[in-house]
Design a protein around this motif. Structure first.
Motif, PDB file in Angstrom:
ATOM      1  N   UNK A 185       0.844  -1.241   0.168  1.00 25.56           N
ATOM      2  CA  UNK A 185       0.096  -0.653   0.131  1.00 25.56           C
ATOM      3  C   UNK A 185       1.274   1.337   0.231  1.00 25.56           C
ATOM      4  N   UNK A 186       0.995   1.774  -0.883  1.00 24.59           N
ATOM      5  CA  UNK A 186       1.365   3.490  -1.403  1.00 24.59           C
ATOM      6  C   UNK A 186       1.021   4.095  -1.536  1.00 24.59           C
ATOM      7  N   UNK A 187       1.046   5.093  -0.517  1.00 26.17           N
ATOM      8  CA  UNK A 187       1.027   6.371  -0.889  1.00 26.17           C
ATOM      9  C   UNK A 187       1.640   7.894  -1.186  1.00 26.17           C
ATOM     10  N   UNK A 188       0.950   8.846  -1.241  1.00 28.04           N
ATOM     11  CA  UNK A 188       2.127   9.462  -1.825  1.00 28.04           C
ATOM     12  C   UNK A 188       1.979  10.872  -1.495  1.00 28.04           C
ATOM     13  N   UNK A 189       2.848  11.368  -0.254  1.00 25.94           N
ATOM     14  CA  UNK A 189       2.445  12.480   0.611  1.00 25.94           C
ATOM     15  C   UNK A 189       3.167  14.560   0.126  1.00 25.94           C
ATOM     16  N   UNK A 190       3.101  14.943   0.834  1.00 26.37           N
ATOM     17  CA  UNK A 190       3.588  16.243   0.743  1.00 26.37           C
ATOM     18  C   UNK A 190       4.552  16.700   1.141  1.00 26.37           C
ATOM     19  N   UNK A 191       5.211  17.252   0.201  1.00 22.47           N
ATOM     20  CA  UNK A 191       5.995  17.798   0.817  1.00 22.47           C
ATOM     21  C   UNK A 191       6.230  19.161   1.970  1.00 22.47           C
ATOM     22  N   UNK A 192       5.435  19.540   1.940  1.00 26.00           N
ATOM     23  CA  UNK A 192       5.449  20.836   2.915  1.00 26.00           C
ATOM     24  C   UNK A 192       6.045  21.015   3.588  1.00 26.00           C
ATOM     25  N   UNK A 193       6.553  21.800   4.409  1.00 24.43           N
ATOM     26  CA  UNK A 193       7.294  21.899   5.644  1.00 24.43           C
ATOM     27  C   UNK A 193       6.697  22.527   7.228  1.00 24.43           C
ATOM     28  N   UNK A 194       5.238  23.717   6.738  1.00 28.29           N
ATOM     29  CA  UNK A 194       4.634  23.884   8.065  1.00 28.29           C
ATOM     30  C   UNK A 194       3.197  22.846   8.309  1.00 28.29           C
ATOM     31  N   UNK A 195       3.201  22.295   9.041  1.00 32.31           N
ATOM     32  CA  UNK A 195       2.226  20.642   9.296  1.00 32.31           C
ATOM     33  C   UNK A 195       0.697  21.237   9.895  1.00 32.31           C
ATOM     34  N   UNK A 196      -0.196  20.164   9.903  1.00 32.68           N
ATOM     35  CA  UNK A 196      -1.432  20.581  11.102  1.00 32.68           C
ATOM     36  C   UNK A 196      -0.826  20.242  12.243  1.00 32.68           C
ATOM     37  N   UNK A 197       0.143  19.223  12.854  1.00 31.29           N
ATOM     38  CA  UNK A 197      -0.077  18.596  13.348  1.00 31.29           C
ATOM     39  C   UNK A 197       1.582  19.056  13.992  1.00 31.29           C
ATOM     40  N   UNK A 198       2.239  19.723  15.163  1.00 31.95           N
ATOM     41  CA  UNK A 198       2.890  20.100  15.558  1.00 31.95           C
ATOM     42  C   UNK A 198       3.568  18.186  15.456  1.00 31.95           C
ATOM     43  N   UNK A 199       5.059  18.324  15.587  1.00 32.87           N
ATOM     44  CA  UNK A 199       5.361  17.020  15.544  1.00 32.87           C
ATOM     45  C   UNK A 199       5.744  16.821  14.839  1.00 32.87           C
ATOM     46  N   UNK A 200       4.621  16.707  13.684  1.00 30.70           N
ATOM     47  CA  UNK A 200       4.199  15.530  12.768  1.00 30.70           C
ATOM     48  C   UNK A 200       5.569  15.217  11.271  1.00 30.70           C
ATOM     49  N   UNK A 201       5.175  14.960  10.263  1.00 28.86           N
ATOM     50  CA  UNK A 201       5.716  14.527   9.546  1.00 28.86           C
ATOM     51  C   UNK A 201       6.277  16.038   8.626  1.00 28.86           C
ATOM     52  N   UNK A 202       5.573  17.413   8.984  1.00 27.05           N
ATOM     53  CA  UNK A 202       5.853  18.022   8.441  1.00 27.05           C
ATOM     54  C   UNK A 202       7.328  18.547   9.094  1.00 27.05           C
ATOM     55  N   UNK A 203       7.300  18.643  10.405  1.00 27.41           N
ATOM     56  CA  UNK A 203       7.945  19.043  10.791  1.00 27.41           C
ATOM     57  C   UNK A 203       9.309  18.109  11.322  1.00 27.41           C
ATOM     58  N   UNK A 204       9.099  17.140  10.916  1.00 27.70           N
ATOM     59  CA  UNK A 204      10.057  15.787  10.249  1.00 27.70           C
ATOM     60  C   UNK A 204      11.009  17.091   9.213  1.00 27.70           C
ATOM     61  N   UNK A 205      10.269  16.778   8.252  1.00 28.10           N
ATOM     62  CA  UNK A 205      11.486  17.019   6.903  1.00 28.10           C
ATOM     63  C   UNK A 205      11.489  18.666   6.908  1.00 28.10           C
ATOM     64  N   UNK A 206      10.796  19.274   7.781  1.00 29.58           N
ATOM     65  CA  UNK A 206      11.561  20.868   8.503  1.00 29.58           C
ATOM     66  C   UNK A 206      12.887  20.674   8.947  1.00 29.58           C
ATOM     67  N   UNK A 207      12.911  20.148   9.849  1.00 34.21           N
ATOM     68  CA  UNK A 207      14.297  19.812  10.660  1.00 34.21           C
ATOM     69  C   UNK A 207      15.209  19.256   9.755  1.00 34.21           C
ATOM     70  N   UNK A 208      15.395  18.555   8.417  1.00 35.28           N
ATOM     71  CA  UNK A 208      16.228  18.419   7.373  1.00 35.28           C
ATOM     72  C   UNK A 208      17.981  19.017   7.924  1.00 35.28           C
ATOM     73  N   UNK A 209      17.217  20.268   7.996  1.00 34.18           N
ATOM     74  CA  UNK A 209      18.817  21.520   8.574  1.00 34.18           C
ATOM     75  C   UNK A 209      19.093  21.677   9.450  1.00 34.18           C
ATOM     76  N   UNK A 210      18.669  21.173  10.770  1.00 32.09           N
ATOM     77  CA  UNK A 210      18.989  21.086  12.302  1.00 32.09           C
ATOM     78  C   UNK A 210      19.950  19.844  12.557  1.00 32.09           C
ATOM     79  N   UNK A 211      21.391  19.788  12.665  1.00 36.91           N
ATOM     80  CA  UNK A 211      22.213  18.150  12.542  1.00 36.91           C
ATOM     81  C   UNK A 211      21.702  18.120  14.213  1.00 36.91           C
ATOM     82  N   UNK A 212      21.203  19.108  15.044  1.00 37.16           N
ATOM     83  CA  UNK A 212      21.539  18.598  16.542  1.00 37.16           C
ATOM     84  C   UNK A 212      20.260  17.714  16.133  1.00 37.16           C
ATOM     85  N   UNK A 213      18.422  18.503  15.610  1.00 35.21           N
ATOM     86  CA  UNK A 213      17.653  17.155  15.930  1.00 35.21           C
ATOM     87  C   UNK A 213      17.490  16.374  15.754  1.00 35.21           C
TER      88      UNK A 213
END
Length: 352
Positions: A239-267
């Protein structure tokens, strides 16, 4: 990509195996994406023989999510749109998912199947059929995979340590298969449980008490509840799902935040990952408990894990990844060589 369906044989639904399917979609201020989500689900419904209903829960919205969803003209499915004002203590990702999946379970009824995805995602055309195929094959619940299409991928910068995380996750999935294999969850498999791709029989959903009432990571909590109950969770690449690449999400700590934190080396790394040595200790103990306790495994394993402080989970940091990948690759190589030499042996033995 970190999740692949290369060389995968997709399961097919046996002839005559028809189940009522209800898909729950929590949607908060998703007017911009909900039509694409519904169109993809409707197309997937067209690839299944049984009835499919889609429930959109427009919860606590300040935009036209509900009206936009109602404007979609479905060809293959029935669409129900609920406008919901969840109370403050429930107006989070877990509360929204619980509401819509409870609603879906009520509509699907005994013998039915509930599925869920996210409003900013598009399911693959075989997503419903693939989930049903895994359930027909014996699974009580199915955790699928998420990825990006080419257009979404093009909007993302280099993901830095996220790529290494996903590689380590695939290695950890391989270690789990080699040390503690389970017939209902064969290779290839993965370690994830994302809300964008989950499916359960109604019986399984009821047995675990529905989506746990947690504000965040309700998807992982639901998958954990399924396994604690001794039910069969299939972590499938089908089962495959194509998800959004947005980095401002609706749920704090969700997948959007995971993407947004890519630039931080300490996260910290994703919570699904842990030190390889801890994982291996857990898998060895779990495999032994499974062999020794048989039908009583679930209860025995819960007790064993609770009484084993050396198995306490610790979040990895990006600086850990290179060494963790190296260690996991070495262990896999060792286990695979042993398995090749002991092809007639029913199990794999590794010293902690």
């Amino acid at each position: 990509m970190w999740l692949s369906r290369d060389n995968l044989r997709l399961p097919t639904l046996p002839a005559g195996e028809l189940r009522r399917v209800v898909v729950g979609v929590p949607a908060r201020d998703e007017a911009a994406d909900i039509l694409q989500c519904l169109a993809a689900l409707d197309d997937a419904a067209g690839r299944t023989a049984g009835p499919v209903t889609i429930v959109v829960s427009a919860n606590n919205c300040s935009d036209a999510t509900a009206a936009t969803a109602r404007s979609y003209v479905a060809r293959w499915s029935k669409i129900i749109v609920d406008e919901v004002a969840l109370p403050p203590e429930q107006s989070h990702a877990g509360g929204a998912r619980r509401y819509v999946m409870d609603r879906a379970a009520d509509l699907a009824g005994a013998g039915g199947v509930v599925m869920t995805t996210d409003a900013d995602s598009r399911v693959d055309i075989d997503w419903i059929a693939s989930n049903l195929g895994e359930i027909a094959g014996g699974a009580d619940a199915v955790a699928g995979i998420i990825t990006f299409d080419a257009a979404a991928r093009a909007t993302l910068p280099a993901l830095l340590h996220r790529a290494a995380e996903w590689h380590l996750a695939s290695l950890h999935a391989r270690l789990e298969h080699l040390i503690d294999p389970r017939p209902h969850d064969p290779w290839p498999r993965h370690i994830w449980a994302w809300g964008a791709s989950l499916a359960l029989t109604v019986d399984a959903y009821r047995a675990v008490g529905g989506v746990p009432s947690v504000a965040l990571a309700e998807d992982r909590a639901l998958a954990d509840a399924v396994e604690r109950a001794g039910l069969r969770l299939r972590r499938s690449h089908a089962p495959l799902v194509f998800t959004s690449s947005r980095r401002i999400g609706r749920a704090p700590g969700g997948f959007a935040d995971l993407l947004a934190s890519h630039a931080g080396t300490t996260a910290p790394c994703d919570a699904a990952l842990e030190p390889t040595r801890v994982l291996v200790r857990r898998l060895l103990l779990r495999a032994r408990t499974r062999r020794e306790r048989g039908r009583d495994f679930s209860e025995a394993w819960a007790q064993a894990e609770a009484l084993s402080p050396q198995l306490a989970r610790r979040r990895l940091c990006p600086a850990d990844l290179t060494e963790e990948v190296r260690r996991a690759e070495q262990l896999i190589s060792l286990l695979e060589r042993r398995a090749a030499r002991r092809a007639d042996s029913p199990g794999v033995v590794l010293a902690a």
